[in-house]
Design a protein around this motif. Structure first.
Motif, mmCIF file in Angstrom:
data_model
loop_
_atom_site.group_PDB
_atom_site.id
_atom_site.type_symbol
_atom_site.label_atom_id
_atom_site.label_comp_id
_atom_site.label_asym_id
_atom_site.label_seq_id
_atom_site.Cartn_x
_atom_site.Cartn_y
_atom_site.Cartn_z
ATOM 1 N N THR A 159 -18.985 -9.078 41.778
ATOM 2 C CA THR A 159 -18.243 -8.971 40.520
ATOM 3 C C THR A 159 -18.801 -7.839 39.683
ATOM 4 N N VAL A 160 -18.061 -7.475 38.648
ATOM 5 C CA VAL A 160 -18.565 -6.537 37.643
ATOM 6 C C VAL A 160 -19.484 -7.314 36.713
ATOM 7 N N SER A 161 -20.731 -6.930 36.670
ATOM 8 C CA SER A 161 -21.715 -7.640 35.855
ATOM 9 C C SER A 161 -21.731 -7.152 34.415
ATOM 10 N N PHE A 162 -21.511 -5.848 34.222
ATOM 11 C CA PHE A 162 -21.602 -5.295 32.871
ATOM 12 C C PHE A 162 -20.807 -3.996 32.830
ATOM 13 N N GLU A 163 -20.057 -3.807 31.746
ATOM 14 C CA GLU A 163 -19.289 -2.583 31.558
ATOM 15 C C GLU A 163 -19.335 -2.201 30.089
ATOM 16 N N GLN A 164 -19.565 -0.913 29.819
ATOM 17 C CA GLN A 164 -19.680 -0.482 28.418
ATOM 18 C C GLN A 164 -19.194 0.959 28.273
ATOM 19 N N PHE A 165 -18.258 1.160 27.372
ATOM 20 C CA PHE A 165 -17.774 2.489 27.003
ATOM 21 C C PHE A 165 -18.143 2.722 25.551
ATOM 22 N N ASP A 166 -18.740 3.870 25.249
ATOM 23 C CA ASP A 166 -19.216 4.115 23.883
ATOM 24 C C ASP A 166 -18.929 5.560 23.491
ATOM 25 N N VAL A 167 -18.755 5.765 22.184
ATOM 26 C CA VAL A 167 -18.477 7.088 21.631
ATOM 27 C C VAL A 167 -19.529 7.404 20.578
ATOM 28 N N PHE A 168 -20.123 8.588 20.667
ATOM 29 C CA PHE A 168 -21.177 9.002 19.750
ATOM 30 C C PHE A 168 -20.692 10.204 18.936
#
Length: 329
Positions: free
Chosen positions: A238-247
């Motif tokens: 499975t997908v354990s962790f996903e993160q999209f971020d903008v700086f």
């Protein structure tokens, strides 16, 4: 104990700038685009001398495996492994918004508002000379408050209302990045010295996120194949962790002080000089990522990060606990 990506831990896993400063900084708008917001939350004046701003950094899980071990004999112990991918890219801004802080005081609300509107109108008229129309500006009302002062009579200092203060933010939207130089000069001529922030508008990031996901999937697949070459076979679960971020660029400024100070005996009453700190744009370190889609150049820009972690099954076994009460034959 392991860190859970959902946040739990379990056994399973300011102020306004002087006119002289504005005129000086306007010679290099790229350095000013951090704006006064990078000085926010610095505390009182004493703390400002001692506290340095630290830029925001992405936070990723640091554990690499998970061991699920229920309590009790004859239970299944399952071992999992994680493979992750960290991707970064740079996004070109389509437009920019500069936010200036305005404040006026007068004995009455009417007079205060008139002073503020006169200042705004003068600023708007000057902006037209560089191609910024009224529909590219917006006034955001912030506060209207009483102003108090003290009247001293004899040994008594009595507080009384001395007037009113109105604060508003003046927001300018523009597409030519170089216009900020001229905007700063026109603002100072209108008596406006507080550039609060400059935001970079990048539009819809759906396509950017999809590109980052595809690159993350490629990186993880390559890691799987590399592990298989040394005999490690993993089964994705499975997908354990996903993160999209903008700086935003303003989040990428660090501060520092450059000075050497001597020591003096504690018996003396020490009066220190103020040591100025300065700021510099410090982009996300690309060497910390598995892949860089578009490197950042020499100017502040928006950076996007994407993190993907896949959970893999490694092995499982049954625990066996000997019965100490059982007598040998």
């Amino acid at each position: 104990m392991f860190f859970n990506p959902n946040g739990a831990v379990s056994k399973k896993t300011g102020g306004a700038l002087l006119l002289l400063v504005i005129l000086f900084v306007s010679t290099s708008a790229l350095a000013q685009e951090g704006a006064n917001r990078i000085m926010a939350n610095r505390g009182n004046r004493q703390n400002q001398q001692d506290t340095l701003t630290q830029r925001r950094m992405p936070v990723f899980p640091d554990y690499t495996s998970d061991l699920v071990s229920p309590e009790g004999p004859n239970q299944t112990i399952t071992h999992y492994q994680f493979i992750d991918a960290k991707i970064v890219t740079t996004i070109d801004a389509k437009e920019y918004t500069a936010v200036f802080g305005l404040a006026q005081e007068a004995p009455t609300v009417r007079d205060t508002n008139k002073k503020l509107q006169d200042q705004i109108n003068a600023f708007r008229q000057s902006l037209a000379s560089i191609g910024i129309n009224t529909d590219q500006t917006f006034v955001d009302f912030i506060t209207q408050t009483r102003v108090y002062d003290f009247v001293v009579k004899g040994a008594t200092a009595r507080e009384k209302v001395s007037g009113f203060q109105i604060k508003e933010n003046f927001i300018i939207r523009y597409s030519d990045r170089k216009l900020l130089d001229q905007i700063l000069v026109l603002a100072s001529q209108a008596g406006i010295f507080d550039l609060i922030k400059v935001d970079y508008l990048v539009g819809d990031l759906t396509q950017t996120r999809a590109q980052l996901f595809n690159e993350a999937a490629r990186v993880i697949k390559n890691k799987e194949e590399s592990y298989a070459k040394v005999g490690i076979k993993l089964t994705p679960i499975t997908v354990s962790f996903e993160q999209f971020d903008v700086f935003q660029p303003f989040e990428g400024y660090n501060s520092y002080k450059a000075y050497e100070s001597g020591d003096v005996d504690s018996a003396y009453n020490v009066v220190e000089k103020r040591k100025n700190s300065t700021y510099y744009f410090d982009p996300l370190p690309e060497a910390k990522f598995d892949a860089v889609l578009k490197p950042i150049g020499s100017t502040p820009e928006v950076q996007c990060t994407y993190y993907l972690r896949i959970k893999y099954f490694v092995s499982s076994r049954i625990t066996v606990v000997a019965d100490d009460n059982k007598k040998p034959n």
